[in-house]
Every structure is written in structure tokens, then in C-alpha cells.
Design a protein around this motif. Structure first.
Motif, PDB file in Angstrom:
ATOM      1  N   VAL A 175       0.852  -1.201   0.000  1.00 61.04           N
ATOM      2  CA  VAL A 175       0.000   0.000   0.000  1.00 61.04           C
ATOM      3  C   VAL A 175       0.885   1.247   0.000  1.00 61.04           C
ATOM      4  O   VAL A 175       0.628   2.214  -0.732  1.00 61.04           O
ATOM      5  N   LEU A 176       1.960   1.190   0.781  1.00 57.06           N
ATOM      6  CA  LEU A 176       2.896   2.323   0.840  1.00 57.06           C
ATOM      7  C   LEU A 176       3.519   2.558  -0.543  1.00 57.06           C
ATOM      8  O   LEU A 176       3.596   3.704  -1.027  1.00 57.06           O
ATOM      9  N   SER A 177       3.933   1.490  -1.193  1.00 55.73           N
ATOM     10  CA  SER A 177       4.541   1.610  -2.535  1.00 55.73           C
ATOM     11  C   SER A 177       3.554   2.248  -3.504  1.00 55.73           C
ATOM     12  O   SER A 177       3.916   3.138  -4.294  1.00 55.73           O
ATOM     13  N   TYR A 178       2.320   1.800  -3.440  1.00 55.96           N
ATOM     14  CA  TYR A 178       1.285   2.319  -4.343  1.00 55.96           C
ATOM     15  C   TYR A 178       1.114   3.822  -4.127  1.00 55.96           C
ATOM     16  O   TYR A 178       1.092   4.601  -5.089  1.00 55.96           O
ATOM     17  N   ASN A 179       1.028   4.224  -2.869  1.00 57.71           N
ATOM     18  CA  ASN A 179       0.810   5.649  -2.580  1.00 57.71           C
ATOM     19  C   ASN A 179       2.028   6.500  -2.939  1.00 57.71           C
ATOM     20  O   ASN A 179       1.880   7.641  -3.390  1.00 57.71           O
ATOM     21  N   LEU A 180       3.198   5.943  -2.761  1.00 58.52           N
ATOM     22  CA  LEU A 180       4.414   6.664  -3.168  1.00 58.52           C
ATOM     23  C   LEU A 180       4.402   6.885  -4.692  1.00 58.52           C
ATOM     24  O   LEU A 180       4.655   7.992  -5.179  1.00 58.52           O
ATOM     25  N   LEU A 181       4.084   5.821  -5.426  1.00 56.37           N
ATOM     26  CA  LEU A 181       4.084   5.940  -6.890  1.00 56.37           C
ATOM     27  C   LEU A 181       2.994   6.892  -7.384  1.00 56.37           C
ATOM     28  O   LEU A 181       3.185   7.610  -8.372  1.00 56.37           O
ATOM     29  N   LEU A 182       1.856   6.910  -6.681  1.00 58.51           N
ATOM     30  CA  LEU A 182       0.793   7.857  -7.056  1.00 58.51           C
ATOM     31  C   LEU A 182       1.322   9.291  -7.014  1.00 58.51           C
ATOM     32  O   LEU A 182       1.054  10.095  -7.907  1.00 58.51           O
ATOM     33  N   ASN A 183       2.098   9.599  -5.960  1.00 55.49           N
ATOM     34  CA  ASN A 183       2.618  10.963  -5.809  1.00 55.49           C
ATOM     35  C   ASN A 183       3.674  11.290  -6.864  1.00 55.49           C
ATOM     36  O   ASN A 183       3.718  12.404  -7.395  1.00 55.49           O
ATOM     37  N   ILE A 184       4.514  10.319  -7.163  1.00 50.77           N
ATOM     38  CA  ILE A 184       5.539  10.561  -8.202  1.00 50.77           C
ATOM     39  C   ILE A 184       4.843  10.728  -9.563  1.00 50.77           C
ATOM     40  O   ILE A 184       5.206  11.594 -10.362  1.00 50.77           O
ATOM     41  N   ASP A 185       3.810   9.905  -9.786  1.00 52.12           N
ATOM     42  CA  ASP A 185       3.054   9.988 -11.038  1.00 52.12           C
ATOM     43  C   ASP A 185       2.385  11.363 -11.175  1.00 52.12           C
ATOM     44  O   ASP A 185       2.335  11.933 -12.272  1.00 52.12           O
ATOM     45  N   TYR A 186       1.894  11.879 -10.055  1.00 53.71           N
ATOM     46  CA  TYR A 186       1.266  13.211 -10.056  1.00 53.71           C
ATOM     47  C   TYR A 186       2.271  14.246 -10.582  1.00 53.71           C
ATOM     48  O   TYR A 186       1.952  15.097 -11.410  1.00 53.71           O
ATOM     49  N   LEU A 187       3.507  14.143 -10.094  1.00 51.55           N
ATOM     50  CA  LEU A 187       4.548  15.088 -10.527  1.00 51.55           C
ATOM     51  C   LEU A 187       4.905  14.868 -11.995  1.00 51.55           C
ATOM     52  O   LEU A 187       5.022  15.824 -12.767  1.00 51.55           O
ATOM     53  N   HIS A 188       5.062  13.613 -12.389  1.00 50.31           N
ATOM     54  CA  HIS A 188       5.435  13.327 -13.786  1.00 50.31           C
ATOM     55  C   HIS A 188       4.382  13.856 -14.746  1.00 50.31           C
ATOM     56  O   HIS A 188       4.710  14.331 -15.828  1.00 50.31           O
ATOM     57  N   ASN A 189       3.119  13.764 -14.335  1.00 47.84           N
ATOM     58  CA  ASN A 189       2.054  14.267 -15.202  1.00 47.84           C
ATOM     59  C   ASN A 189       2.110  15.784 -15.358  1.00 47.84           C
ATOM     60  O   ASN A 189       1.506  16.339 -16.265  1.00 47.84           O
ATOM     61  N   LYS A 190       2.821  16.425 -14.438  1.00 47.26           N
ATOM     62  CA  LYS A 190       3.012  17.875 -14.558  1.00 47.26           C
ATOM     63  C   LYS A 190       4.393  18.198 -15.122  1.00 47.26           C
ATOM     64  O   LYS A 190       4.873  19.331 -15.029  1.00 47.26           O
ATOM     65  N   ASN A 191       5.053  17.169 -15.650  1.00 48.45           N
ATOM     66  CA  ASN A 191       6.379  17.337 -16.243  1.00 48.45           C
ATOM     67  C   ASN A 191       7.431  17.754 -15.210  1.00 48.45           C
ATOM     68  O   ASN A 191       8.344  18.526 -15.521  1.00 48.45           O
ATOM     69  N   ILE A 192       7.267  17.277 -13.988  1.00 47.51           N
ATOM     70  CA  ILE A 192       8.228  17.582 -12.927  1.00 47.51           C
ATOM     71  C   ILE A 192       8.930  16.276 -12.559  1.00 47.51           C
ATOM     72  O   ILE A 192       8.276  15.242 -12.396  1.00 47.51           O
ATOM     73  N   LEU A 193      10.257  16.336 -12.442  1.00 43.54           N
ATOM     74  CA  LEU A 193      11.002  15.157 -12.002  1.00 43.54           C
ATOM     75  C   LEU A 193      11.546  15.411 -10.601  1.00 43.54           C
ATOM     76  O   LEU A 193      11.986  16.519 -10.296  1.00 43.54           O
ATOM     77  N   VAL A 194      11.510  14.373  -9.767  1.00 36.78           N
ATOM     78  CA  VAL A 194      12.065  14.518  -8.418  1.00 36.78           C
ATOM     79  C   VAL A 194      13.583  14.718  -8.513  1.00 36.78           C
ATOM     80  O   VAL A 194      14.175  15.506  -7.802  1.00 36.78           O
ATOM     81  N   GLY A 195      14.208  14.004  -9.429  1.00 37.36           N
ATOM     82  CA  GLY A 195      15.661  14.144  -9.621  1.00 37.36           C
ATOM     83  C   GLY A 195      16.434  13.385  -8.563  1.00 37.36           C
ATOM     84  O   GLY A 195      16.870  12.262  -8.794  1.00 37.36           O
ATOM     85  N   ASP A 196      16.565  13.968  -7.398  1.00 40.71           N
ATOM     86  CA  ASP A 196      17.325  13.344  -6.312  1.00 40.71           C
ATOM     87  C   ASP A 196      16.391  12.455  -5.483  1.00 40.71           C
ATOM     88  O   ASP A 196      16.237  12.659  -4.282  1.00 40.71           O
ATOM     89  N   LEU A 197      15.774  11.503  -6.151  1.00 37.81           N
ATOM     90  CA  LEU A 197      14.799  10.633  -5.486  1.00 37.81           C
ATOM     91  C   LEU A 197      15.540   9.564  -4.678  1.00 37.81           C
ATOM     92  O   LEU A 197      16.279   8.764  -5.237  1.00 37.81           O
ATOM     93  N   LYS A 198      15.369   9.599  -3.375  1.00 40.66           N
ATOM     94  CA  LYS A 198      16.026   8.625  -2.503  1.00 40.66           C
ATOM     95  C   LYS A 198      15.192   8.465  -1.235  1.00 40.66           C
ATOM     96  O   LYS A 198      14.297   9.282  -0.970  1.00 40.66           O
ATOM     97  N   LEU A 199      15.520   7.426  -0.467  1.00 44.22           N
ATOM     98  CA  LEU A 199      14.688   7.107   0.694  1.00 44.22           C
ATOM     99  C   LEU A 199      14.609   8.258   1.692  1.00 44.22           C
ATOM    100  O   LEU A 199      13.557   8.495   2.287  1.00 44.22           O
ATOM    101  N   ASP A 200      15.707   9.009   1.879  1.00 41.83           N
ATOM    102  CA  ASP A 200      15.667  10.082   2.885  1.00 41.83           C
ATOM    103  C   ASP A 200      14.736  11.222   2.492  1.00 41.83           C
ATOM    104  O   ASP A 200      14.375  12.032   3.328  1.00 41.83           O
ATOM    105  N   ASN A 201      14.397  11.331   1.213  1.00 41.26           N
ATOM    106  CA  ASN A 201      13.514  12.416   0.777  1.00 41.26           C
ATOM    107  C   ASN A 201      12.045  12.001   0.758  1.00 41.26           C
ATOM    108  O   ASN A 201      11.210  12.643   0.116  1.00 41.26           O
TER     109      ASN A 201
END
Lengths: 452, 231
Positions: free
Chosen positions: A276-302
Motif C-alpha cells: 500500500v505504501l509503494s502504491y501511494n508513493l508511486l501515485l505521488n511521483i506519477d502526479y509530478l510526472h504528469n506535470k512534467n516535474i522530475l524529483v531528480g534526487d529521489l532517494k529514501l531520505d527524501n
């Protein structure tokens, strides 16, 4: 796009094409053009399972649309189901094409990942076309994979540097003067975080990050509408005596860093929670990607977590937006390690983001680094293609905890990871989300029925 | 759930493995000189320091850092071996909160070869423990510090250590304290990283600050960059 037809023709249709507007009209006109010539429609072997999954997740319209097409092809006896390992391996179809040079083949897919997987077969056939459908056929074209240039200036003469250790107040145009609580602070790679009033945090950049580029980047970020409470977006600029020093954001209280959770072996979370945690994390990253935003420094501490359904993305000031790059990079979370100087000048591509996505989801679901070398016990970050988890489960002789969790993944998830880490084939977020959603719904249903 | 296998596991059960505090470890071994010469002062343009006092103070700071860092405290498995007259295991691989306070006391000869040999034996045993328990670990780190010439046969230990480093099983950071250490000998233990000389308080502080950073972020390469700075 003009199509060539011969005596024998194959059209491979990836399932999302069936859902495209006016696809049925296109097929009718195609059948007319074929005018009695031999035609085989190929689809993925697991298409019936896909239809069931759509039904399970209450996408009835999509389920019955695809099912309708399949019923027609079956009635006409022109359908052939082909194993594509969840659209990641097209060797079976490739062999059919290689063995029959006279065959005319059209590959229809809406997904870039399918197109790329197919291109990797390097089939040398004049009678092969690859296309997507948007009210008409559009030929897939390979663009050179080079990141675009980022907004960068060599000499920064616009910003005066401020010694952040010696300031007690900052100014926010929206919130006024803010006192920094210097008793508690968090040091990061780009600056220091201080608490201030009303559950807000001030991120003050170190000297080298107090730049005109960062000022303009925060300016752009403040213009973007982020309506997602789990993305801790900058709220305002921060100045000290008219000089730009950083940005303001909300404090997320009562959350743990995913990094700390991981080294504490996700204490308090069961395996289902981690899906469930993985799903919700990916939902948030997908939200950003759909706005053409990349996290870039995507790591566990962030990533901060309050519960499996409350997963926060933080440190958003470094994200890549428009032509402003993310110039931070962690060697463990990047397939190709860039220097900070390189990252200042070049933009990352969305494909670059898939290494940390796959790594983080793998660590959540398996509890081990994907570069974990089972023989040596070591995390081998210098060899990122060294993935030792097998697709063929009969190879597993000893059921260690990580392998039990690997077996517990759905077959498609194992394929997603395997083909990404071994062959660089990306499964995009939409497919990941769909697969996780189905897995979670199935698990809930099983729990309701008292199964394990 | 996957239907293609009949393996049954409890999706809603506890994730945690029994008897393990973390599934990820960073083995760090400090091999430290406490021979008689460490009681002497070393002088530089920044003043003078008593080597053993500076070493004790910085090791204590490192342990405190690890103890209070939420990540380092969980992943760091610290081993300390001191050599001065005899070789002493101050602490075998352990979590820092299990380490009792200690002070290195200078005295005796410099059995560096025996100390490194023991460090490698203990590391091999620790890695076997990780393997047996399915614990993943980062590349082991070894800090080797000496202020003089070894007084024992060190060539076998140097060769084994060098092979481990070449085989990517170990990362070693050799450090010479003061002006009388043997750079050529330390180099025999370290095929890639040249020995770093430290002569003052600032040098000690920088070394241990960077090492502390590595304990919470093992893939951070700041310490490697610092070792390569003068080359």
C-alpha cells in the motif's frame, strides 16, 4: 502513414489501443483494405487476465471494450495470443517475423516502453511498421536520447551571499518576518532547515546554492499549482535584508524518514502495508510526472511516511521543473553517476527517474537492495546490472526471506523488476500502479475470505 | 496474490526478522597505533599536539556521532583494534551503544602487521555472520593509523590486505600521524588510496568528520576525495 499489405499479414495490438477513440472505425476500414487477404491479429497472452483486472478495479467500461474486440477476433478465428512477458519480451513474436520474410507486420502500441522493447529486437524487415493510434496511425520514431540543456549561468553576479550561520530572522513576502528556531536544525546537502512559526520550516541554502538559478527556480515553482497534500511544495521565497537565502515549506509532523524505516526493517509495518505504501508513493511521483516535474534526487531520505496511505515527498526545492535542473545526485540512486557540474547544465530525462523508482519499490517489497549480491552479502553499487533474483522460480533452492518475498510478488511485478534491472526495460508508472492496485484489491478480498 | 506458485506466506504478518536490529550494515574497523611514540608531541605550523590524546578525543567524537545519528547508529558495526607492545581488540564488531568507554594508552612497540592480520580475520568472520543471517552490507571500511615503522613482519598482512582491496572486498584509508611514519610501508596495504599525513588538530578533525559522514551515508565519497586531494 501508408501501410503495405501482402498475402499474409500480422497486426500485433497492445491492449491500450483498443481504448483509443475511433479505434473501431480504424479497424473496420483496415479490414476493408485487406480485402480478403490473410490476417492474424496478435495480442498478449494474458489479455484475459488484464480484462479481469480491469473488472476487479471497477474499470468496467475499459474491460468490456477490450473484451468486445477479443470476442470479435475469436469469432472471426483470426486471433493469436502471444507470450510477451507483460509487454517486456517480444522474442516469440520476433521469431515469427524472422522466420517468415514475406510476412507484413504492423505493431500497434500506445506505449513507448513497448515500442522500445520491440526496437531492441533489431528486426531487419522492410515489411515491418510500428505505429501508435490517435484517430489515425502515427509512426513511432526514435529520438536521440540526450538530456536538454538546463538554465545555467557561468558567473552569478546577481545574488549576494549571506552567511546563514549568523542570521536569526528571514523575510517572506507572504508571511512577513520569520524567526528561526536555531535550537533545532537539520543539515542537508544544499542547506540547513530551521523551524519557524506555524509549523513551517525555512530551508536556507549554503553559499554555493544561493544562486540566481535557484532564485528563478523557486520563482517558477511558486507559480505551479500543486494540489497534492503529500507533496511538500515550496510556499514562498526567503530573503535576508533583500538577499535571497532560501524558501519556506510546511513541517510534516509525526512522520518517519523511509530511510530510517528501511534500516529498522519496517518495524510496525506488515508486508501488505508495504504494498500500500509503494502504491501511494508511486501515485505521488506519477502526479509530478504528469506535470512534467522530475524529483531528480529521489532517494529514501527524501520520503517521509506517517502511515502506508500518508507518504510525503519532501525537499521539493531541488526538483527538476521546466528548464531548471536538479543538480543533486546520490550515487546509490542513479544508474549513471553524474557530477554536480554536469547536472547543473543538463536536464535529466524521465527514464533517469526510473532507476530510483525501481530501486525504492524493490527495497520496500523485498527488503533488500537490488544490487545485493547473495553470495557475498554485499551491496554492489558499482555494478548496477548485477540483479540475481530469478524469473524462473524453480531455480530457487533455499527460501531465504528476500526470496520468499520475491516469490510473493505477482508474476508481472517480478517481470517489471527483472527486465528493468537486467535489461533496462522500463515499466512506466501507469502500469506499475495498475498492477499494484490489482494486487492490493486481491489481497483485501483474500483477507475478507479468511485466506492468507 | 500470485497464483502461479503454491508458496504460502503471510501477507499480513510481521515483516521483521527475528534477532536482528537492522537488515543493512556497514562494517567499520579502526586499526590504531598506540605504541610508545604516540605519547609524544607532533609539531606543525598550527602548533603541537600529543598524538594519543588527539586520537582518543576524535575516536570518542566518532562514537558519539554514530550513537546519535539515527541511521549510523543502526547500520554501523564498529570494530577497534589497537596496537602498542601487543595487539588488543578494544571492541569486536558491535553496535556503538554496546561499546564501553575506553581510553587508548600509549606504550610499547608497533606490531602493525599482526594488528592488520587480526583485523582481516575478524572481518572475514563478520562477513560470514552477515551471509549466514541474510544481512546485506556495504563495502567494509578500514582506517589504518600509525605514526612509525612496524616492529613486526608485516608483509603477509600487507599482501592479504592489498588483495582484499584489489578484489573490492574492502576499502582502506591509511593515515600517517606526524612526520616519522613510513609512507612506503602504509602504501603496501593500500593499492589505490595513498596514505594521508596528518600533523595537527585540524587534520584529525577533518579525518574523523569525514569518516563520521561515511557511517551515515556509506556511498558518500567525500572521504575518498579528501584522501586524493594532495595527489
Amino acid at each position: 502513414m501508408d501501410l503495405k499489405f501482402g498475402t499474409n499479414n500480422i497486426i500485433f495490438i497492445e491492449e491500450s489501443c483498443f481504448l483509443a477513440d475511433e479505434f473501431n472505425q480504424f479497424l473496420i476500414s483496415l479490414f476493408k483494405k485487406l480485402d480478403g487477404r490473410n490476417l492474424t491479429i496478435c495480442v498478449d497472452q494474458n489479455i484475459d487476465k488484464t480484462i479481469d483486472n480491469y473488472k476487479l478495479t471497477l474499470n468496467d467500461r475499459d474491460a468490456y471494450t477490450i473484451e468486445g474486440f477479443i470476442d470479435i477476433f475469436e469469432h472471426l478465428e483470426i486471433i493469436q495470443k502471444i507470450d510477451t512477458r507483460g509487454y517486456l519480451d517480444f522474442n516469440d513474436l520476433g521469431n515469427i517475423i524472422r522466420n517468415n520474410k514475406l510476412l507484413n507486420v504492423l505493431i500497434l502500441t500506445q506505449k513507448e516502453s513497448v515500442y522500445k522493447s520491440f526496437k531492441k529486437l533489431e528486426l531487419d524487415s522492410e515489411n515491418l511498421a510500428l505505429a501508435r493510434f490517435n484517430k489515425e496511425l502515427i509512426e513511432w520514431i526514435t529520438y536521440p536520447k540526450v538530456g536538454n540543456d538546463a538554465f545555467f549561468i557561468e558567473k552569478d553576479i546577481y545574488i549576494n551571499k549571506v552567511d546563514i550561520d549568523n542570521i536569526d530572522y528571514v523575510f517572506s513576502p507572504k508571511y512577513g518576518h520569520l524567526k528561526l528556531d536555531k535550537r533545532i536544525h537539520f543539515k542537508g546537502g544544499e542547506g540547513i532547515l530551521y523551524k519557524t512559526y506555524n509549523n513551517q520550516l525555512c530551508k536556507l541554502y549554503y553559499d554555493e546554492h544561493q544562486t540566481y538559478v535557484n532564485y528563478k527556480k523557486i520563482e517558477q515553482m511558486l507559480e505551479i499549482d500543486i494540489n497534492n497534500p503529500f507533496i511538500n511544495w515550496p510556499k514562498d521565497y526567503l530573503f535576508y535584508k533583500n538577499d535571497f537565502v532560501g524558501y519556506l515549506m510546511d513541517e510534516i509532523k509525526g512522520a518517519s524518514s523511509l530511510d530510517v524505516l528501511r534500516i529498522n526493517m519496517f518495524e510496525g509495518y506488515n508486508i501488505f502495508d508495504l504494498y500500500v505504501l509503494s502504491y501511494n508513493l508511486l501515485l505521488n511521483i506519477d502526479y509530478l510526472h504528469n506535470k512534467n516535474i522530475l524529483v531528480g534526487d529521489l532517494k529514501l531520505d527524501n520520503i517521509l511516511v506517517k502511515s502506508p496511505v500518508e507518504v510525503y515527498l519532501i525537499d521539493c526545492g531541488s526538483y527538476q521543473i521546466k528548464d531548471f535542473s536538479c543538480d543533486v545526485c546520490h550515487p546509490e540512486y542513479t544508474k549513471k553517476v553524474y557530477t554536480s557540474e554536469e547536472l547543473k547544465k543538463k536536464l535529466r530525462t524521465i527514464e533517469d527517474e526510473y532507476y530510483p523508482i525501481n530501486k525504492i519499490i524493490f527495497e520496500l517489497l523485498i527488503g533488500k537492495n537490488p544490487n545485493y549480491n547473495r553470495d557475498l552479502g554485499e551491496v554492489d553499487i558499482e555494478n548496477k546490472n548485477n540483479f540475481t533474483f530469478p524469473l524462473d522460480l524453480s531455480q530457487i533452492k533455499t527460501y531465504t526471506r528476500d526470496l520468499v518475498l520475491w516469490i510473493g510478488l505477482s508474476e508481472r511485478m517480478r517481470e517489471f523488476f527483472y527486465y528493468y534491472f537486467k535489461e533496462n526495460k522500463i515499466t512506466y508508472l501507469s502500469e506499475w500502479l495498475n498492477e499494484l492496485e490489482v494486487y492490493i484489491e486481491n489481497a483485501k478480498a483474500k483477507k475478507r475470505n479468511g485466506e492468507r | 496474490m500470485n497464483t502461479n506458485n503454491d508458496f504460502n506466506f503471510d501477507l499480513f504478518g510481521d515483516y521483521k526478522l527475528p534477532d536482528l536490529d537492522s537488515s543493512l550494515k556497514l562494517p567499520l574497523c579502526l586499526v590504531l597505533d598506540q605504541s610508545g611514540s604516540m605519547a609524544e608531541r607532533t609539531r606543525s605550523s598550527n602548533g603541537s599536539i600529543v598524538k594519543i590524546d588527539e586520537l582518543n578525543s576524535n575516536v570518542e567524537k566518532l562514537i558519539n556521532y554514530i550513537k546519535h545519528d539515527p541511521k549510523a547508529s543502526k547500520i554501523c558495526d564498529l570494530c577497534i583494534i589497537a596496537f602498542g607492545g601487543r595487539v588488543q581488540v578494544v571492541t569486536n564488531y558491535n553496535r556503538v551503544d554496546q561499546i564501553r568507554p575506553f581510553k587508548l594508552v600509549a606504550g610499547g612497540s608497533t606490531p602493525l602487521g599482526e594488528a592488520v592480520g587480526l583485523a582481516i580475520d575478524l572481518l572475514n568472520k563478520r562477513r560470514q555472520y552477515y551471509r549466514d543471517n541474510g544481512i546485506e552490507h556495504y563495502k567494509p571500511l578500514m582506517l589504518l593509523m600509525s605514526d612509525g615503522e612496524p616492529t613486526d613482519r608485516y608483509d603477509t598482512s600487507a599482501r592479504i590486505c592489498s588483495e582484499k582491496v584489489s578484489g573490492k572486498e574492502l576499502k582502506i584509508y591509511p593515515v600517517g600521524i606526524g612526520n616519522n611514519y613510513r609512507e612506503d610501508i602504509l602504501k603496501e596495504f593500500s593499492p589505490y588510496v595513498n596514505p594521508k599525513r596528518i600533523t595537527d588538530m585540524a587534520g584529525f578533525m577533518k579525518l574523523f568528520e569525514l569518516l563520521s559522514r561515511s557511517t551515515s551515508n556509506p556511498t558518500d565519497d567525500s572521504i575518498d576525495k579528501w584522501f586524493n586531494e594532495d595527489i
